[in-house]
Design an enzyme around this catalytic site. Structure first.
Site, PDB file in Angstrom:
ATOM      1  N   ASN A 107       0.843  -1.190   0.000  1.00 18.76           N
ATOM      2  CA  ASN A 107       0.000   0.000   0.000  1.00 18.76           C
ATOM      3  C   ASN A 107       0.877   1.238   0.000  1.00 18.76           C
ATOM      4  O   ASN A 107       2.060   1.178   0.355  1.00 18.76           O
ATOM      5  CB  ASN A 107      -0.964   0.011   1.202  1.00 18.76           C
ATOM      6  CG  ASN A 107      -0.407  -0.759   2.378  1.00 18.76           C
ATOM      7  OD1 ASN A 107       0.458  -0.258   3.099  1.00 18.76           O
ATOM      8  ND2 ASN A 107      -0.862  -1.994   2.546  1.00 18.76           N
ATOM      9  N   GLY A 124      -8.029  -3.953  -0.909  1.00 17.21           N
ATOM     10  CA  GLY A 124      -8.469  -5.009  -1.821  1.00 17.21           C
ATOM     11  C   GLY A 124      -8.672  -4.602  -3.258  1.00 17.21           C
ATOM     12  O   GLY A 124      -9.265  -5.362  -4.030  1.00 17.21           O
ATOM     13  N   GLU A 153      -3.707  -1.874   6.248  1.00 18.48           N
ATOM     14  CA  GLU A 153      -2.535  -1.398   6.991  1.00 18.48           C
ATOM     15  C   GLU A 153      -2.590   0.109   7.238  1.00 18.48           C
ATOM     16  O   GLU A 153      -1.559   0.756   7.431  1.00 18.48           O
ATOM     17  CB  GLU A 153      -1.249  -1.736   6.217  1.00 18.48           C
ATOM     18  CG  GLU A 153      -1.026  -3.206   5.956  1.00 18.48           C
ATOM     19  CD  GLU A 153      -0.771  -4.024   7.223  1.00 18.48           C
ATOM     20  OE1 GLU A 153      -0.869  -3.460   8.340  1.00 18.48           O
ATOM     21  OE2 GLU A 153      -0.486  -5.216   7.102  1.00 18.48           O
ATOM     22  N   HIS A 174       5.775  -6.107  -0.428  1.00 15.37           N
ATOM     23  CA  HIS A 174       6.187  -7.470  -0.058  1.00 15.37           C
ATOM     24  C   HIS A 174       7.298  -7.944  -0.993  1.00 15.37           C
ATOM     25  O   HIS A 174       7.137  -8.932  -1.705  1.00 15.37           O
ATOM     26  CB  HIS A 174       5.002  -8.429  -0.150  1.00 15.37           C
ATOM     27  CG  HIS A 174       3.870  -8.095   0.762  1.00 15.37           C
ATOM     28  ND1 HIS A 174       2.665  -8.782   0.738  1.00 15.37           N
ATOM     29  CD2 HIS A 174       3.736  -7.147   1.741  1.00 15.37           C
ATOM     30  CE1 HIS A 174       1.850  -8.272   1.651  1.00 15.37           C
ATOM     31  NE2 HIS A 174       2.473  -7.271   2.263  1.00 15.37           N
TER      32      HIS A 174
END
Length: 568
Positions: A107, A124, A153, A174
């Site tokens: 994000n 999402g 988050e 990630h």
């Protein structure tokens, strides 16, 4: 009656839900109703196209004419902070193209200037379909506005924006190697000179906590301290910066350093750390460099001067193209690399603070051989490693191009202070000798680093060297050959580390075999050897043997006679 045919937009799943696989058919009473059907679709198309700026017409499209871009058919939608929202979407898309994120993971947020609130990506929503209204506004009281929920988050972003006033932009992702190290609950120690660029002597790993919880946000704040980047245990990484570009670049560098550290560990030993005093000095220098980069990146538009009107225009174009080629081959990335080519009275070199993927002819600086870099364009200075390039040109009269990079595999080997021996015959092709030496550590951008590289390359006799806790440097008789050598050197380092990762060191070719290989390289790519080639008897003996020349490009007239066997 009127019939409107519309192409179903969006994901494959959305298209599958249309009344036919690709097209929707609707009968309408007249033009007014048809326009009601088409207008929402036109707005959707506008949003999809607006994510990427259109290519502006150039003189290549119509020589001598550069018409202004046509105005948009529809005005931008009435969404507050539309431009800031579009910047966030662009960074989200770039995270995926840079290989540090995927899908709906990660994000991004950005502080709204003078407002007290911030914008954050929605929960999402896939980045490739995200629209400006799906970037959520939050205030610093913990409230959000609009029809979409903020990222799960949001607490991490909220707490960082509230507690760290200089954290204007935040990127969470990630990345593969960051996630791998965080799964072992380990951070990245100060084994490479770029580590202090994150604001400390190491990049720590925050303690594990469930995603989307206040406990995770607290763990991040605790591990972050005064730095700008942390790993998140069994999760990923989060970085902040003054701008979105600043935060994204740090996320990219953090993953690069994590990858380099993992590669160094795969060689069977822990890489040599830099002393704390050196890391503290580097932290100050890298922060100065970051502020300079922020100033350069704030220069808009980029093209302040006509590249064709600048001196050495052809060399500038070639250097800019070489930089893009090196980025595409993943030899270099971001601002942690530099390239140059010789020019009359000096050399052309990439500018400080300009990511290599963005380098154009106007972002090149001329440096002469009398210690006086001369920037061309407003505020441009040469890369900090201009002394290293200058030393190579002074040492090797035949050097026409130089590349310096912190490519991950070369940087991993250099962290062990290890030379690259001839486990592969291509080592000889790259360096022109049986080994690629590793220069002793010296601060980046220093004359000591330039002199150490010169010693490792035997004052220009050899064409490549590793640089301890840094990366590599190589030169070639042309800019293309220098770029080729950089790519081959990174490939060889990759192969060497892959061999070490199995638990065994690669077998090194003996000196006699390498003498033969080096002799063969003298005739590599040559169609014939003449008496004036200057080859020794040994080199002629081991010259590459080609089949006999049978004629020009094959055509019908040189096909075998029909009465000869088919398998001739």
């Amino acid at each position: 009656s009127f019939v409107v045919h519309t192409c179903a937009l969006g994901s494959p799943q959305k298209r599958a839900r249309a009344r036919s696989p690709q097209m929707a058919r609707k009968e309408v009473a007249g033009p007014a109703e048809a326009w009601e059907v088409l207008l929402p679709i036109a707005n959707k198309l506008f949003l999809l196209c607006a994510r990427r700026a259109p290519r502006l017409p150039t003189s290549d499209d119509a020589p001598g004419i550069c018409p202004p871009p046509p105005p948009p058919l529809l005005p931008p939608p009435d969404v507050p902070y539309h431009d800031l929202r579009m910047q966030i979407i662009d960074v989200c898309l770039r995270m995926e193209s840079l290989g540090i994120n995927q899908g709906t993971s990660g994000n991004v947020s950005l502080r709204v200037p003078g407002d007290g609130g911030f914008l954050v990506t929605a929960s999402g929503v896939a980045y490739d379909t995200m629209t400006p209204d799906q970037v959520v506004y939050m205030n610093l009281d913990g409230g959000y506005f609009g029809d979409f929920l903020p990222s799960s988050e949001w607490r991490c972003h909220y707490d960082l924006h509230r507690r760290v006033k200089s954290a204007r932009a935040i990127v969470h992702a990630h990345p593969t190697y960051c996630a791998a190290l965080s799964a072992q609950r380990r951070g990245i120690p100060g084994f490479h000179y770029l580590i202090p660029g994150a604001g400390g002597n190491e990049i720590r790993c925050a303690e594990y906590a469930t995603f989307g919880t206040q406990e995770l946000s607290d763990a991040i704040i605790s591990a972050m301290g005064s730095t700008r980047s942390v790993l998140m245990a069994n999760h990923g990484a989060i970085t902040w910066g003054d701008t979105l570009e600043d935060a994204l670049l740090l996320a990219q560098e953090t993953e690069h350093l994590a990858r380099t550290y993992v590669l160094a560990l795969s060689m069977g030993a822990v890489p040599a750390p830099l002393p704390d005093e050196e890391l503290a000095t580097l932290s100050e220098r890298l922060e100065v460099a970051r502020q300079q980069r922020l100033q350069v990146m704030a220069m808009a538009p980029w093209n302040r001067e006509d590249p064709e009107a600048l001196p050495h225009s052809q060399g500038r174009r070639q250097l800019a193209e070489a930089c893009k080629s090196l980025v595409q081959k993943k030899v270099v990335s971001g601002v942690g690399a530099s390239a140059s080519c010789r020019a009359d009275g000096g050399f052309l070199i990439t500018a400080a603070g300009v990511p290599l993927e963005m380098v154009g002819p106007e972002h090149i600086v001329f440096v002469d051989f009398t210690d006086s870099p001369a920037g061309v364009g407003r505020g441009l200075a040469p890369t900090a490693e201009w002394r290293l390039h200058r030393q190579v040109y002074l040492d090797a009269a035949e050097a026409q191009g130089v590349v310096h990079a912190q490519s991950p595999h070369c940087a991993a080997m250099s962290a062990h202070l290890k030379p690259m021996r001839c486990f592969h015959y291509m080592v000889g092709a790259i360096a022109g000798d049986k080994v690629i030496a590793c220069a002793a550590y010296a601060p980046p951008g220093s004359q000591a680093l330039a002199e150490g590289a010169s010693k490792a390359m035997q004052n220009g006799r050899l064409r490549a060297a590793l640089l301890a806790n840094n990366g590599m440097v190589c030169w070639g008789p042309s800019l293309a050959k220098a770029a080729w050598a950089a790519n081959e050197l990174e490939c060889c380092a990759h192969q060497y580390i892959a061999a070490c990762s199995t638990g065994m060191e690669p077998v090194v070719l003996d000196d006699s075999e390498m003498e033969v290989c080096l002799a063969k390289f003298k005739t590599y790519g040559k169609s014939k050897i003449d008496a004036n080639s200057g080859l020794s008897a040994f080199e002629v003996k081991h010259a590459i043997v080609a089949p006999k020349f049978a004629g020009p490009i094959a055509c019908g007239c040189c096909a075998p006679p029909k009465d000869e066997p088919d398998d001739l």
